[in-house]
Structure formats: C-alpha cells, structure tokens
Write a protein that holds these residues in place. Structure first.
Motif, PDB file in Angstrom:
ATOM      1  N   VAL A  29       0.432 -15.843  10.913  1.00  0.00           N
ATOM      2  CA  VAL A  29      -0.585 -15.561   9.892  1.00  0.00           C
ATOM      3  C   VAL A  29      -0.818 -14.057   9.910  1.00  0.00           C
ATOM      4  N   VAL A  30      -0.517 -13.392   8.791  1.00  0.00           N
ATOM      5  CA  VAL A  30      -0.619 -11.932   8.732  1.00  0.00           C
ATOM      6  C   VAL A  30      -1.766 -11.521   7.818  1.00  0.00           C
ATOM      7  N   GLU A  31      -2.217 -10.286   8.023  1.00  0.00           N
ATOM      8  CA  GLU A  31      -3.278  -9.763   7.170  1.00  0.00           C
ATOM      9  C   GLU A  31      -2.675  -8.839   6.116  1.00  0.00           C
ATOM     10  N   ILE A  32      -3.011  -9.087   4.858  1.00  0.00           N
ATOM     11  CA  ILE A  32      -2.585  -8.244   3.739  1.00  0.00           C
ATOM     12  C   ILE A  32      -3.805  -7.423   3.327  1.00  0.00           C
ATOM     13  N   ARG A  33      -3.609  -6.096   3.194  1.00  0.00           N
ATOM     14  CA  ARG A  33      -4.729  -5.236   2.798  1.00  0.00           C
ATOM     15  C   ARG A  33      -4.341  -4.456   1.549  1.00  0.00           C
ATOM     16  N   ALA A  34      -5.274  -4.324   0.621  1.00  0.00           N
ATOM     17  CA  ALA A  34      -4.987  -3.603  -0.620  1.00  0.00           C
ATOM     18  C   ALA A  34      -6.195  -2.775  -1.032  1.00  0.00           C
ATOM     19  N   THR A  35      -5.922  -1.529  -1.407  1.00  0.00           N
ATOM     20  CA  THR A  35      -6.961  -0.624  -1.919  1.00  0.00           C
ATOM     21  C   THR A  35      -6.446  -0.010  -3.203  1.00  0.00           C
ATOM     22  N   ASP A  66       5.903 -15.015  -4.851  1.00  0.00           N
ATOM     23  CA  ASP A  66       6.951 -15.662  -5.646  1.00  0.00           C
ATOM     24  C   ASP A  66       6.351 -16.526  -6.764  1.00  0.00           C
ATOM     25  N   GLY A  67       5.349 -16.001  -7.424  1.00  0.00           N
ATOM     26  CA  GLY A  67       4.773 -16.686  -8.580  1.00  0.00           C
ATOM     27  C   GLY A  67       3.664 -17.663  -8.258  1.00  0.00           C
ATOM     28  N   THR A  68       3.439 -17.943  -6.960  1.00  0.00           N
ATOM     29  CA  THR A  68       2.374 -18.875  -6.579  1.00  0.00           C
ATOM     30  C   THR A  68       1.118 -18.091  -6.193  1.00  0.00           C
ATOM     31  N   PRO A  69      -0.031 -18.386  -6.828  1.00  0.00           N
ATOM     32  CA  PRO A  69      -1.255 -17.662  -6.449  1.00  0.00           C
ATOM     33  C   PRO A  69      -1.630 -17.946  -4.992  1.00  0.00           C
ATOM     34  N   VAL A  70      -1.854 -16.896  -4.224  1.00  0.00           N
ATOM     35  CA  VAL A  70      -2.264 -17.070  -2.830  1.00  0.00           C
ATOM     36  C   VAL A  70      -3.642 -16.480  -2.552  1.00  0.00           C
ATOM     37  N   PHE A  71      -4.143 -15.669  -3.487  1.00  0.00           N
ATOM     38  CA  PHE A  71      -5.463 -15.084  -3.274  1.00  0.00           C
ATOM     39  C   PHE A  71      -5.945 -14.488  -4.589  1.00  0.00           C
ATOM     40  N   ALA A  72      -7.262 -14.594  -4.824  1.00  0.00           N
ATOM     41  CA  ALA A  72      -7.843 -13.941  -6.000  1.00  0.00           C
ATOM     42  C   ALA A  72      -9.283 -13.581  -5.682  1.00  0.00           C
ATOM     43  N   ALA A  73      -9.788 -12.574  -6.372  1.00  0.00           N
ATOM     44  CA  ALA A  73     -11.184 -12.185  -6.207  1.00  0.00           C
ATOM     45  C   ALA A  73     -11.790 -11.877  -7.569  1.00  0.00           C
ATOM     46  N   ASP A  74     -12.977 -12.437  -7.820  1.00  0.00           N
ATOM     47  CA  ASP A  74     -13.786 -12.034  -8.970  1.00  0.00           C
ATOM     48  C   ASP A  74     -14.712 -10.945  -8.473  1.00  0.00           C
ATOM     49  N   THR A  92       8.393 -12.131  -2.566  1.00  0.00           N
ATOM     50  CA  THR A  92       7.858 -10.959  -3.244  1.00  0.00           C
ATOM     51  C   THR A  92       6.378 -11.160  -3.530  1.00  0.00           C
ATOM     52  N   LEU A  93       5.590 -10.217  -3.074  1.00  0.00           N
ATOM     53  CA  LEU A  93       4.156 -10.249  -3.343  1.00  0.00           C
ATOM     54  C   LEU A  93       3.873  -9.400  -4.575  1.00  0.00           C
ATOM     55  N   VAL A  94       3.175  -9.986  -5.540  1.00  0.00           N
ATOM     56  CA  VAL A  94       2.773  -9.241  -6.727  1.00  0.00           C
ATOM     57  C   VAL A  94       1.256  -9.172  -6.733  1.00  0.00           C
ATOM     58  N   PHE A 124      -8.346  -1.919 -18.214  1.00  0.00           N
ATOM     59  CA  PHE A 124      -7.696  -1.504 -16.968  1.00  0.00           C
ATOM     60  C   PHE A 124      -6.770  -2.607 -16.465  1.00  0.00           C
ATOM     61  N   ARG A 125      -5.558  -2.226 -16.129  1.00  0.00           N
ATOM     62  CA  ARG A 125      -4.591  -3.190 -15.632  1.00  0.00           C
ATOM     63  C   ARG A 125      -3.591  -2.454 -14.746  1.00  0.00           C
ATOM     64  N   HIS A 126      -3.390  -2.949 -13.536  1.00  0.00           N
ATOM     65  CA  HIS A 126      -2.415  -2.322 -12.644  1.00  0.00           C
ATOM     66  C   HIS A 126      -1.711  -3.405 -11.844  1.00  0.00           C
ATOM     67  N   ARG A 127      -0.417  -3.161 -11.558  1.00  0.00           N
ATOM     68  CA  ARG A 127       0.397  -4.157 -10.887  1.00  0.00           C
ATOM     69  C   ARG A 127       1.237  -3.468  -9.830  1.00  0.00           C
ATOM     70  N   GLU A 128       1.275  -4.059  -8.649  1.00  0.00           N
ATOM     71  CA  GLU A 128       2.129  -3.533  -7.569  1.00  0.00           C
ATOM     72  C   GLU A 128       2.977  -4.673  -7.030  1.00  0.00           C
ATOM     73  N   THR A 129       4.188  -4.345  -6.640  1.00  0.00           N
ATOM     74  CA  THR A 129       5.088  -5.346  -6.093  1.00  0.00           C
ATOM     75  C   THR A 129       5.541  -4.878  -4.709  1.00  0.00           C
ATOM     76  N   THR A 130       5.534  -5.793  -3.757  1.00  0.00           N
ATOM     77  CA  THR A 130       5.986  -5.428  -2.411  1.00  0.00           C
ATOM     78  C   THR A 130       6.651  -6.647  -1.762  1.00  0.00           C
ATOM     79  N   ALA A 131       7.526  -6.362  -0.821  1.00  0.00           N
ATOM     80  CA  ALA A 131       8.283  -7.448  -0.193  1.00  0.00           C
ATOM     81  C   ALA A 131       7.575  -7.957   1.056  1.00  0.00           C
ATOM     82  N   LEU A 132       7.602  -9.262   1.261  1.00  0.00           N
ATOM     83  CA  LEU A 132       7.168  -9.863   2.518  1.00  0.00           C
ATOM     84  C   LEU A 132       8.448 -10.311   3.223  1.00  0.00           C
TER      85      LEU A 132
END
Lengths: 149, 109
Positions: free
Chosen positions: B20-26, B57-65, B87-89, B98-106
């Motif tokens: 179980v890993v921690e993903i961080r995004a700013t 890979d297209g499956t939602p794994v996390f979201a925040a309102d 692939t994490l999107v 406002f709209r921004h998208r980043e892609t990174t590999a797991l």
C-alpha cells in the motif's frame, strides 16, 4: 512581551486539555446541521473509528496540515466510501470530501486547510455498511486565514 | 490563462505487488475563496479548484470535492494498493474553466 507570550502558552495548554478531555464543548448547531445534511437520515454519527490529526495549537490558519485515518480493512465487503471535513466558524462550513474505494488499501488521506478562527474541526467517515463515524478536534488559531482582505 | 500550470506528483519507486503506497499531489493554484474584499471594497470573485480525481488505467481510485477552505496550492495525499503496474491519470477542475491533467506511471515489481 514575555507576559503576553506566557499567556499564549497557557491558552495553548488549555486548548490542548480541552481537546482531549472528556468535557468537550458542544458543537455549534450550525455545524451539527451541516454534518446531518451530509450524513443523511441514517443514525447520527458515532464517535470512534475515525481519527482526525491536526495540531491543537495552530500559528497560521492559512495552511493547516490535517490527516484523517479510518479503521477499516478496505475490502469489497467492508470499506470506507467517503470522508468529509467540516469546520465550525469558517465562512463556509464545508472543507473537503474524499471518495475512496477498496483499491486504496488504507483509509488514510491528508490535505492542508484554512481556518478563519479558533474552532472545532470535524472529520466524518461513511462506511460501506452505511454507518457514519466522526471525530471532532478543538483547534486554537493564533493567526487566522485572511478572510478580511 | 496562458501561464503553464505547475503540478507535483509523488509516487514511490520500486513498489512491490500488494504494497500500500502513498500518492501525493500538489498543484499551483491561488484558491481565491470568494469571501475576501479587494482594496476597493468589492468582493474578489471565487476562483478555486472544485474537483480532484485520480484514475488507474481508467478506473477511479480517488476523488475529492474541494471547497474554498482548502489552502492555496491544494495538496492531497491518499493510499493505493499496488496490484499491478499501470498509468495514473490525475485531473483537477475548477472555476473559470480551470482544467489540468497529469499522467504518471505506477511501476510494480
């Protein structure tokens, strides 16, 4: 100056005792209403299972780190669906809502929030069985987030 | 908004299957609350990020309102059980289109 600093330290100590002591001040009616609006018609939120980690004494309300951990196996049958955070005295009580899935593996999230003044911060978790759990922390803020400009 | 949006994403390297890993995004964003008056006394219009999402890979794994009480340059950290490489999107949406998208590999070994 020394006297003032000492007063602050004392106030901070009092705040800490307040937050962890059994005789916690009641949450404001507006906050309870906001929480109920999110929790829905199910049974009222119960204490436990959720842990909100936030400093009891905050020097700068503009970016306050918080983390929320929920005791959950995060399996398909038993997992956390949603975590919500509310404040008591910010201009808007909603702070953030996180949506989780079993693939998260651990129900742990973190972010940074704004606090307009000293107040309660509440974290809630809605589990896959529909139950809602909460943890409220009383936070003392010495420099508020700038809502006045 | 012609300026490039800056976003930082942290995904651990050398992840083993089942960890179980921690993903961080700013992301760099003012998160103007809409509650502040400007020097003229009128209200500064709200300009915030309202939604953050992560898909594997297209499956939602996390979201925040997201609401105005989230601090400027919003930071989110969450956990993810690494079952396979993918692939994490990450996407951010907000006021004023406002709209921004980043892609990174797991990468799972």
């Amino acid at each position: 100056m020394t006297l003032r600093r000492r007063t602050l330290v004392l106030a901070g100590g009092a705040g800490l005792a307040f937050g962890v002591g059994p005789a916690r001040a009641a949450l404001s009616p507006a906050l309870v209403e906001a929480v109920q609006g999110w929790a829905g018609s199910a049974a009222p939120p119960r204490a436990g299972r959720v842990r909100l980690e936030i400093a009891p004494l905050v020097e700068n309300g503009n970016a306050v780190p918080i983390s929320i951990k929920v005791e959950s196996p995060m399996t398909a049958a038993d997992h956390v669906r949603e975590i919500a955070v509310f404040t008591e005295k910010n201009p808007q009580l909603d702070v953030v809502r996180f949506h989780l899935v079993p693939a998260n593996g651990r129900a742990e999230v973190a972010t940074r929030i704004r606090l307009a003044t000293s107040q309660h911060v509440v974290a809630l978790a809605r589990l896959s069985d529909g139950s809602v759990w909460q943890h409220a922390v009383d936070v003392l803020v010495t420099l508020a987030a700038c809502i006045e400009g | 908004m012609a300026t490039a949006v800056r976003a930082l994403i942290h995904v651990p390297r050398q992840v083993r299957r089942g960890d179980v890993v921690e993903i961080r995004a700013t992301i760099a964003h003012v998160m103007e609350t809409g509650h502040r008056p400007d020097s003229e006394g009128s209200r500064v219009p709200r300009d915030i990020v309202t939604r953050f999402e992560c898909q594997l890979d297209g499956t939602p794994v996390f979201a925040a309102d997201v609401y105005p009480a989230v601090a400027a340059n919003p930071y989110f950290a969450f956990a993810l059980r690494a079952e396979r490489s993918g692939t994490l999107v990450l996407t951010w949406e907000g006021d004023r289109g406002f709209r921004h998208r980043e892609t990174t590999a797991l990468e799972v070994t």
